[in-house]
Design a protein around this motif. Structure first.
Motif, PDB file in Angstrom:
ATOM      1  N   GLN A 224       5.756   7.989   4.501  1.00  0.00           N
ATOM      2  CA  GLN A 224       6.136   8.438   5.848  1.00  0.00           C
ATOM      3  C   GLN A 224       3.871   9.087   6.384  1.00  0.00           C
ATOM      4  O   GLN A 224       4.175   8.687   7.893  1.00  0.00           O
ATOM      5  CB  GLN A 224       6.906   9.574   6.016  1.00  0.00           C
ATOM      6  CG  GLN A 224       8.522   9.137   5.912  1.00  0.00           C
ATOM      7  CD  GLN A 224       9.804   9.848   6.010  1.00  0.00           C
ATOM      8  OE1 GLN A 224       9.102  11.266   5.784  1.00  0.00           O
ATOM      9  NE2 GLN A 224      10.751   9.951   5.901  1.00  0.00           N
ATOM     10  N   ASP A 225       3.604   9.762   5.412  1.00  0.00           N
ATOM     11  CA  ASP A 225       1.997  10.392   6.173  1.00  0.00           C
ATOM     12  C   ASP A 225       1.490   9.696   6.806  1.00  0.00           C
ATOM     13  O   ASP A 225       0.434   9.582   7.506  1.00  0.00           O
ATOM     14  CB  ASP A 225       1.527  11.479   4.809  1.00  0.00           C
ATOM     15  CG  ASP A 225       1.661  10.157   3.928  1.00  0.00           C
ATOM     16  OD1 ASP A 225       2.521   9.134   3.387  1.00  0.00           O
ATOM     17  OD2 ASP A 225       0.564  10.360   2.709  1.00  0.00           O
ATOM     18  N   ILE A 226       1.913   7.913   6.187  1.00  0.00           N
ATOM     19  CA  ILE A 226       0.364   7.090   6.397  1.00  0.00           C
ATOM     20  C   ILE A 226       1.423   5.735   7.490  1.00  0.00           C
ATOM     21  O   ILE A 226       0.070   6.292   8.621  1.00  0.00           O
ATOM     22  CB  ILE A 226       0.647   5.456   5.709  1.00  0.00           C
ATOM     23  CG1 ILE A 226      -0.225   6.459   4.323  1.00  0.00           C
ATOM     24  CG2 ILE A 226       0.066   4.936   6.332  1.00  0.00           C
ATOM     25  CD1 ILE A 226       0.147   5.000   3.483  1.00  0.00           C
TER      26      ILE A 226
ATOM     27  N   LEU B 216       0.925  -1.358   0.058  1.00  0.00           N
ATOM     28  CA  LEU B 216      -0.043  -0.536   0.059  1.00  0.00           C
ATOM     29  C   LEU B 216       0.628   1.227   0.103  1.00  0.00           C
ATOM     30  O   LEU B 216       2.129   0.746   0.636  1.00  0.00           O
ATOM     31  CB  LEU B 216      -1.305  -0.003   1.728  1.00  0.00           C
ATOM     32  CG  LEU B 216      -1.581  -1.378   1.516  1.00  0.00           C
ATOM     33  CD1 LEU B 216      -2.890  -1.135   2.740  1.00  0.00           C
ATOM     34  CD2 LEU B 216      -2.667  -1.165   0.410  1.00  0.00           C
ATOM     35  N   SER B 217       0.125   2.142  -0.640  1.00  0.00           N
ATOM     36  CA  SER B 217       0.595   3.776  -0.420  1.00  0.00           C
ATOM     37  C   SER B 217       0.400   4.923  -0.047  1.00  0.00           C
ATOM     38  O   SER B 217      -1.474   4.526  -0.115  1.00  0.00           O
ATOM     39  CB  SER B 217       1.701   4.133  -1.650  1.00  0.00           C
ATOM     40  OG  SER B 217       0.527   4.054  -3.163  1.00  0.00           O
ATOM     41  N   THR B 218       0.880   5.889  -0.174  1.00  0.00           N
ATOM     42  CA  THR B 218      -0.372   6.398   0.083  1.00  0.00           C
ATOM     43  C   THR B 218      -1.315   6.547  -0.700  1.00  0.00           C
ATOM     44  O   THR B 218      -2.906   7.553  -0.200  1.00  0.00           O
ATOM     45  CB  THR B 218       0.205   8.628   0.085  1.00  0.00           C
ATOM     46  OG1 THR B 218       1.321   8.564   0.772  1.00  0.00           O
ATOM     47  CG2 THR B 218      -0.315   9.467   0.130  1.00  0.00           C
ATOM     48  N   ALA B 219      -1.205   6.629  -2.400  1.00  0.00           N
ATOM     49  CA  ALA B 219      -2.649   6.648  -2.490  1.00  0.00           C
ATOM     50  C   ALA B 219      -3.595   5.728  -2.581  1.00  0.00           C
ATOM     51  O   ALA B 219      -5.103   5.568  -3.562  1.00  0.00           O
ATOM     52  CB  ALA B 219      -1.857   6.987  -4.915  1.00  0.00           C
ATOM     53  N   THR B 220      -3.090   4.446  -2.406  1.00  0.00           N
ATOM     54  CA  THR B 220      -4.206   3.674  -1.827  1.00  0.00           C
ATOM     55  C   THR B 220      -4.684   3.091  -0.551  1.00  0.00           C
ATOM     56  O   THR B 220      -5.246   2.348  -0.593  1.00  0.00           O
ATOM     57  CB  THR B 220      -3.533   2.544  -2.739  1.00  0.00           C
ATOM     58  OG1 THR B 220      -2.010   1.740  -1.376  1.00  0.00           O
ATOM     59  CG2 THR B 220      -3.135   2.300  -4.257  1.00  0.00           C
ATOM     60  N   PHE B 221      -3.621   3.406   0.255  1.00  0.00           N
ATOM     61  CA  PHE B 221      -4.521   3.833   1.849  1.00  0.00           C
ATOM     62  C   PHE B 221      -5.754   3.106   2.175  1.00  0.00           C
ATOM     63  O   PHE B 221      -6.105   2.172   2.618  1.00  0.00           O
ATOM     64  CB  PHE B 221      -3.049   4.070   3.030  1.00  0.00           C
ATOM     65  CG  PHE B 221      -3.305   3.251   3.727  1.00  0.00           C
ATOM     66  CD1 PHE B 221      -2.601   2.552   4.593  1.00  0.00           C
ATOM     67  CD2 PHE B 221      -4.105   4.181   5.077  1.00  0.00           C
ATOM     68  CE1 PHE B 221      -2.642   2.125   5.794  1.00  0.00           C
ATOM     69  CE2 PHE B 221      -4.054   3.459   6.173  1.00  0.00           C
ATOM     70  CZ  PHE B 221      -3.211   2.826   7.048  1.00  0.00           C
TER      71      PHE B 221
END
Length: 119
Positions: free
Chosen positions: A79-81, A20-25
């Motif tokens: 890092q934001d997640i 998962l990434s920021t775009a998909t989380f």
């Protein structure tokens, strides 16, 4: 040569951990399916030891918990997640807009037991 390609296909088919990434989380953890997420850092020794166990769990989960999404987040890349993560690895089950942190032995059996109780 055919045996080699067959082994490659098996290895690809068994890789069931979703990155998962920021775009998909957010869409993933707030979707219809429960999601079990490993938050990790690639340099972390505990994370490196957990990696094959988590991969094995994901293979087991594919048959025992077919609606479960087994995922991971690389906290060095997202890092934001990971702002809420206080240590690596952290394992959290997201289900019905609630989250529960896994706090037990890092074994396939313990992971299965935790997920079975929560689902």
């Amino acid at each position: 040569m055919r045996a080699f390609f067959a082994l490659c296909l098996i290895a690809i088919a068994s890789a069931t951990v979703v990155s998962l990434s920021t775009a998909t989380f957010n869409d993933t953890v707030h979707g219809e399916k429960p999601v079990f997420v490993k938050f990790f850092a690639p340099w972390c020794g505990h994370c490196k030891r957990l990696a094959p166990i988590y991969e094995e769990f994901s293979n087991v989960a594919a048959t025992e918990f077919p609606n479960l999404v087994v995922a991971e987040v690389d906290c060095t890349q997202n890092q934001d997640i990971c702002e809420h993560v206080q240590g690596y690895p952290t394992l959290i089950l997201y289900k019905d807009n609630e989250s529960t942190e896994f706090e037990s032995a890092r074994t396939v059996d313990a992971l299965k037991e935790f997920v079975a109780k929560k689902l």
